[in-house]
Design a protein around this motif. Structure first.
Motif, PDB file in Angstrom:
ATOM      1  N   ALA A  19       0.837  -1.197   0.000  1.00 62.91           N
ATOM      2  CA  ALA A  19       0.000   0.000   0.000  1.00 62.91           C
ATOM      3  C   ALA A  19       0.874   1.251   0.000  1.00 62.91           C
ATOM      4  O   ALA A  19       0.644   2.192  -0.747  1.00 62.91           O
ATOM      5  CB  ALA A  19      -0.924  -0.015   1.220  1.00 62.91           C
ATOM      6  N   ASP A  20       1.938   1.221   0.825  1.00 62.49           N
ATOM      7  CA  ASP A  20       2.851   2.368   0.885  1.00 62.49           C
ATOM      8  C   ASP A  20       3.503   2.603  -0.471  1.00 62.49           C
ATOM      9  O   ASP A  20       3.602   3.715  -0.948  1.00 62.49           O
ATOM     10  CB  ASP A  20       3.962   2.109   1.923  1.00 62.49           C
ATOM     11  N   THR A  21       3.939   1.505  -1.119  1.00 59.99           N
ATOM     12  CA  THR A  21       4.623   1.607  -2.403  1.00 59.99           C
ATOM     13  C   THR A  21       3.684   2.196  -3.461  1.00 59.99           C
ATOM     14  O   THR A  21       4.044   3.120  -4.168  1.00 59.99           O
ATOM     15  CB  THR A  21       5.097   0.213  -2.871  1.00 59.99           C
ATOM     16  N   ASN A  22       2.449   1.681  -3.496  1.00 52.96           N
ATOM     17  CA  ASN A  22       1.514   2.185  -4.503  1.00 52.96           C
ATOM     18  C   ASN A  22       1.232   3.673  -4.301  1.00 52.96           C
ATOM     19  O   ASN A  22       1.141   4.420  -5.251  1.00 52.96           O
ATOM     20  CB  ASN A  22       0.196   1.398  -4.445  1.00 52.96           C
ATOM     21  N   GLU A  23       1.130   4.062  -3.025  1.00 52.84           N
ATOM     22  CA  GLU A  23       0.885   5.466  -2.715  1.00 52.84           C
ATOM     23  C   GLU A  23       2.032   6.318  -3.252  1.00 52.84           C
ATOM     24  O   GLU A  23       1.839   7.372  -3.826  1.00 52.84           O
ATOM     25  CB  GLU A  23       0.785   5.604  -1.202  1.00 52.84           C
ATOM     26  N   ASN A  24       3.238   5.788  -3.056  1.00 58.98           N
ATOM     27  CA  ASN A  24       4.441   6.445  -3.540  1.00 58.98           C
ATOM     28  C   ASN A  24       4.385   6.676  -5.046  1.00 58.98           C
ATOM     29  O   ASN A  24       4.765   7.722  -5.543  1.00 58.98           O
ATOM     30  CB  ASN A  24       5.625   5.533  -3.229  1.00 58.98           C
ATOM     31  N   PHE A  25       3.882   5.664  -5.769  1.00 55.72           N
ATOM     32  CA  PHE A  25       3.854   5.742  -7.228  1.00 55.72           C
ATOM     33  C   PHE A  25       2.849   6.763  -7.737  1.00 55.72           C
ATOM     34  O   PHE A  25       2.909   7.169  -8.877  1.00 55.72           O
ATOM     35  CB  PHE A  25       3.568   4.359  -7.829  1.00 55.72           C
ATOM     36  N   MET A  26       1.910   7.168  -6.866  1.00 53.71           N
ATOM     37  CA  MET A  26       0.958   8.196  -7.284  1.00 53.71           C
ATOM     38  C   MET A  26       1.432   9.563  -6.798  1.00 53.71           C
ATOM     39  O   MET A  26       0.662  10.412  -6.433  1.00 53.71           O
ATOM     40  CB  MET A  26      -0.433   7.893  -6.725  1.00 53.71           C
ATOM     41  N   LYS A  27       2.752   9.759  -6.768  1.00 51.51           N
ATOM     42  CA  LYS A  27       3.275  10.984  -6.166  1.00 51.51           C
ATOM     43  C   LYS A  27       2.884  12.242  -6.930  1.00 51.51           C
ATOM     44  O   LYS A  27       2.766  13.301  -6.358  1.00 51.51           O
ATOM     45  CB  LYS A  27       4.781  10.912  -5.986  1.00 51.51           C
ATOM     46  N   PHE A  28       2.720  12.139  -8.248  1.00 53.54           N
ATOM     47  CA  PHE A  28       2.310  13.329  -9.003  1.00 53.54           C
ATOM     48  C   PHE A  28       0.798  13.331  -9.159  1.00 53.54           C
ATOM     49  O   PHE A  28       0.199  12.338  -9.559  1.00 53.54           O
ATOM     50  CB  PHE A  28       3.010  13.368 -10.360  1.00 53.54           C
ATOM     51  N   GLU A  29       0.204  14.460  -8.824  1.00 53.98           N
ATOM     52  CA  GLU A  29      -1.255  14.574  -8.885  1.00 53.98           C
ATOM     53  C   GLU A  29      -1.667  15.645  -9.882  1.00 53.98           C
ATOM     54  O   GLU A  29      -0.884  16.543 -10.197  1.00 53.98           O
ATOM     55  CB  GLU A  29      -1.794  14.941  -7.503  1.00 53.98           C
ATOM     56  N   LEU A  30      -2.909  15.531 -10.335  1.00 51.47           N
ATOM     57  CA  LEU A  30      -3.459  16.534 -11.248  1.00 51.47           C
ATOM     58  C   LEU A  30      -3.491  17.887 -10.541  1.00 51.47           C
ATOM     59  O   LEU A  30      -4.067  18.003  -9.451  1.00 51.47           O
ATOM     60  CB  LEU A  30      -4.880  16.117 -11.649  1.00 51.47           C
ATOM     61  N   VAL A  31      -2.865  18.878 -11.161  1.00 50.55           N
ATOM     62  CA  VAL A  31      -2.828  20.214 -10.552  1.00 50.55           C
ATOM     63  C   VAL A  31      -4.254  20.779 -10.429  1.00 50.55           C
ATOM     64  O   VAL A  31      -5.093  20.552 -11.304  1.00 50.55           O
ATOM     65  CB  VAL A  31      -1.915  21.162 -11.380  1.00 50.55           C
ATOM     66  N   LYS A  32      -4.525  21.447  -9.326  1.00 50.60           N
ATOM     67  CA  LYS A  32      -5.867  22.032  -9.125  1.00 50.60           C
ATOM     68  C   LYS A  32      -5.982  23.342  -9.893  1.00 50.60           C
ATOM     69  O   LYS A  32      -5.050  24.147  -9.898  1.00 50.60           O
ATOM     70  CB  LYS A  32      -6.107  22.289  -7.638  1.00 50.60           C
ATOM     71  N   ASN A  75      11.755   8.928  -6.863  1.00 51.49           N
ATOM     72  CA  ASN A  75      11.659   9.947  -5.809  1.00 51.49           C
ATOM     73  C   ASN A  75      12.159  11.317  -6.255  1.00 51.49           C
ATOM     74  O   ASN A  75      12.377  12.199  -5.438  1.00 51.49           O
ATOM     75  CB  ASN A  75      12.436   9.487  -4.564  1.00 51.49           C
ATOM     76  N   ALA A  76      12.343  11.474  -7.569  1.00 56.81           N
ATOM     77  CA  ALA A  76      12.875  12.744  -8.076  1.00 56.81           C
ATOM     78  C   ALA A  76      11.760  13.774  -8.212  1.00 56.81           C
ATOM     79  O   ALA A  76      10.590  13.431  -8.373  1.00 56.81           O
ATOM     80  CB  ALA A  76      13.530  12.518  -9.434  1.00 56.81           C
ATOM     81  N   ASP A  77      12.130  15.060  -8.147  1.00 54.50           N
ATOM     82  CA  ASP A  77      11.115  16.093  -8.398  1.00 54.50           C
ATOM     83  C   ASP A  77      10.917  16.236  -9.908  1.00 54.50           C
ATOM     84  O   ASP A  77      11.735  15.775 -10.703  1.00 54.50           O
ATOM     85  CB  ASP A  77      11.506  17.417  -7.730  1.00 54.50           C
ATOM     86  N   LEU A  78       9.824  16.897 -10.257  1.00 58.26           N
ATOM     87  CA  LEU A  78       9.396  16.948 -11.660  1.00 58.26           C
ATOM     88  C   LEU A  78      10.445  17.586 -12.571  1.00 58.26           C
ATOM     89  O   LEU A  78      10.736  17.069 -13.653  1.00 58.26           O
ATOM     90  CB  LEU A  78       8.059  17.692 -11.740  1.00 58.26           C
ATOM     91  N   GLU A  79      11.017  18.714 -12.149  1.00 54.99           N
ATOM     92  CA  GLU A  79      12.010  19.398 -13.005  1.00 54.99           C
ATOM     93  C   GLU A  79      13.235  18.527 -13.248  1.00 54.99           C
ATOM     94  O   GLU A  79      13.802  18.531 -14.342  1.00 54.99           O
ATOM     95  CB  GLU A  79      12.423  20.738 -12.389  1.00 54.99           C
ATOM     96  N   ILE A  81      13.271  15.259 -13.355  1.00 56.26           N
ATOM     97  CA  ILE A  81      12.886  14.228 -14.327  1.00 56.26           C
ATOM     98  C   ILE A  81      12.910  14.812 -15.742  1.00 56.26           C
ATOM     99  O   ILE A  81      13.449  14.206 -16.665  1.00 56.26           O
ATOM    100  CB  ILE A  81      11.487  13.642 -14.004  1.00 56.26           C
ATOM    101  N   VAL A  82      12.373  16.017 -15.901  1.00 54.90           N
ATOM    102  CA  VAL A  82      12.334  16.639 -17.232  1.00 54.90           C
ATOM    103  C   VAL A  82      13.756  16.892 -17.744  1.00 54.90           C
ATOM    104  O   VAL A  82      14.057  16.633 -18.914  1.00 54.90           O
ATOM    105  CB  VAL A  82      11.516  17.956 -17.197  1.00 54.90           C
ATOM    106  N   ARG A  83      14.634  17.365 -16.868  1.00 55.69           N
ATOM    107  CA  ARG A  83      16.007  17.674 -17.288  1.00 55.69           C
ATOM    108  C   ARG A  83      16.808  16.426 -17.634  1.00 55.69           C
ATOM    109  O   ARG A  83      17.661  16.454 -18.520  1.00 55.69           O
ATOM    110  CB  ARG A  83      16.737  18.453 -16.184  1.00 55.69           C
ATOM    111  N   GLU A  84      16.528  15.325 -16.930  1.00 61.25           N
ATOM    112  CA  GLU A  84      17.428  14.170 -17.040  1.00 61.25           C
ATOM    113  C   GLU A  84      16.853  12.965 -17.799  1.00 61.25           C
ATOM    114  O   GLU A  84      17.549  11.973 -17.985  1.00 61.25           O
ATOM    115  CB  GLU A  84      17.858  13.727 -15.626  1.00 61.25           C
ATOM    116  N   SER A  85      15.607  13.041 -18.224  1.00 58.34           N
ATOM    117  CA  SER A  85      15.020  11.880 -18.900  1.00 58.34           C
ATOM    118  C   SER A  85      14.962  12.115 -20.408  1.00 58.34           C
ATOM    119  O   SER A  85      15.230  13.211 -20.900  1.00 58.34           O
ATOM    120  CB  SER A  85      13.605  11.611 -18.366  1.00 58.34           C
TER     121      SER A  85
END
Ligand code: FE2
Length: 216
Positions: A19-32, A75-79, A81-85
């Motif tokens: 459960a903890d792992t799955n929660e982790n995988f939903m780390k990015f959420e739809l911006v309000k 566990n990386a932040d969004l920026e 990921i964008v810079r390095e992927s």
């Protein structure tokens, strides 16, 4: 009896870990959205916002969460990921970053002109706000296919306009994105059909310059 208890405990611990792992995988959420779905009408219609935010962006967010599972980006932040992927991960991460900036830069009470340091930097780069607007629109109109036009700042606060194909964002060039117009057809087709230039011209009426200045 003891074996049974230990097995039961292990089962509970394992499912908790899952459960903890799955929660982790939903780390990015739809911006309000900082406004109602019909709050930007008539510049951007309710249906466009519903599809663009609720369907297109939600899909990018879901894909991003699925793609980072079990990778070094978990566990990386969004920026970062964008810079390095690259490839499909870059496309989805880039589009999440782009749309997070896009949807939070508008307001039903938007429009007018920037003030303070941002206004000074725009005048220094383009001579006037009107010249900046003309160049920004021209960049968006001349971008072939899908992509973004950005107002970006370098580390010294010098401004530039960048044209980015597909999911591109100026962070990959070491620049800070301040304002982005989405020129993918999904951003305007329901309201403007093929008239991209008309759409870009209208967008100025809803730009929340206070939000853009805060990024500078
Ligand atoms: Fe979009």
């Amino acid at each position: 009896m003891i074996t049974l208890l230990v097995s039961l405990l292990l089962l509970i611990t394992n499912s908790q870990a899952k459960a903890d792992t799955n929660e982790n995988f939903m780390k990015f959420e739809l911006v309000k959205l900082p406004y109602a779905v019909d709050g930007l009408e008539p510049v951007i219609g309710k249906s466009t916002i519903e599809f663009h935010h609720g369907k297109h962006l939600q899909t990018y967010v879901n894909n991003l969460n699925n793609l980072i599972q079990g990778t070094k980006f978990e566990n990386a932040d969004l920026e970062t990921i964008v810079r390095e992927s690259d490839g499909v991960l870059f496309n989805n991460a880039g589009q999440v970053l782009n749309h997070n900036l896009y949807f939070t830069q508008f307001s039903p009470k938007g429009g007018g002109q920037p003030s303070g340091k941002l206004a000074e930097a725009i005048n220094a780069a383009w001579g006037s706000f009107e010249n900046f607007q003309k160049e920004f629109e021209a960049a968006g109109v001349s971008l072939f296919g899908s992509g973004w036009v950005w107002l970006a700042a370098d580390k010294d606060g010098k401004l530039s306009i960048t044209k980015e194909a597909n999911a591109g964002n100026p962070v990959t060039k070491g620049l800070k994105p301040l304002l982005g117009f989405d020129v993918w057809e999904h951003a305007y087709y329901l309201d403007y059909q093929n008239r991209r230039a008309d759409h870009l011209k209208e967008l100025w009426k809803i730009v929340d310059w206070k939000a853009v200045e805060a990024r500078f």
